[in-house]
Design a protein around this motif. Structure first.
Motif, PDB file in Angstrom:
ATOM      1  N   PRO A  74      45.559  37.192  45.548  1.00 36.67           N
ATOM      2  CA  PRO A  74      44.123  36.987  45.742  1.00 36.67           C
ATOM      3  C   PRO A  74      43.284  37.183  44.479  1.00 36.67           C
ATOM      4  CG  PRO A  74      44.819  39.017  46.793  1.00 36.67           C
ATOM      5  CD  PRO A  74      46.064  38.322  46.316  1.00 36.67           C
ATOM      6  N   ASP A  75      43.779  37.937  43.522  1.00 37.39           N
ATOM      7  CA  ASP A  75      43.016  38.175  42.304  1.00 37.39           C
ATOM      8  C   ASP A  75      43.451  37.275  41.145  1.00 37.39           C
ATOM      9  OD1 ASP A  75      45.455  39.444  42.232  1.00 37.39           O
ATOM     10  OD2 ASP A  75      44.747  41.153  41.079  1.00 37.39           O
ATOM     11  N   ALA A  76      44.213  36.226  41.450  1.00 38.14           N
ATOM     12  CA  ALA A  76      44.684  35.317  40.409  1.00 38.14           C
ATOM     13  C   ALA A  76      43.507  34.542  39.819  1.00 38.14           C
ATOM     14  CB  ALA A  76      45.706  34.343  40.979  1.00 38.14           C
ATOM     15  N   VAL A  77      43.561  34.307  38.518  1.00 42.18           N
ATOM     16  CA  VAL A  77      42.537  33.546  37.821  1.00 42.18           C
ATOM     17  C   VAL A  77      43.177  32.255  37.325  1.00 42.18           C
ATOM     18  CG1 VAL A  77      40.985  33.519  35.842  1.00 42.18           C
ATOM     19  CG2 VAL A  77      41.369  35.645  37.096  1.00 42.18           C
TER      20      VAL A  77
END
Length: 57
Positions: free
Chosen positions: A18-21
């Motif tokens: 979910p915190d992937a950029v």
């Protein structure tokens, strides 16, 4: 390509973070790329932001 694939042993969300950029590549001509990189260092802004602003004007 097969007609059918067996996903019965698949694991949902195995590679989801979910915190992937995400960073999409920008392909510019070498001379434009050089100018944009110079401007990013001078202004402390990412090249994507400069390219989008340049494109919109």
């Amino acid at each position: 390509m097969k007609a059918d694939y067996d996903f019965s042993k698949g694991e949902r969300g195995k590679f989801f973070h979910p915190d992937a950029v995400f960073s999409f590549p920008i392909y510019l001509e070498p001379d434009v790329n050089e100018v944009m990189n110079k401007l990013t260092h001078e202004n402390g802004v990412e090249v994507e932001i400069l390219v989008n602003e340049w494109r919109e004007s």
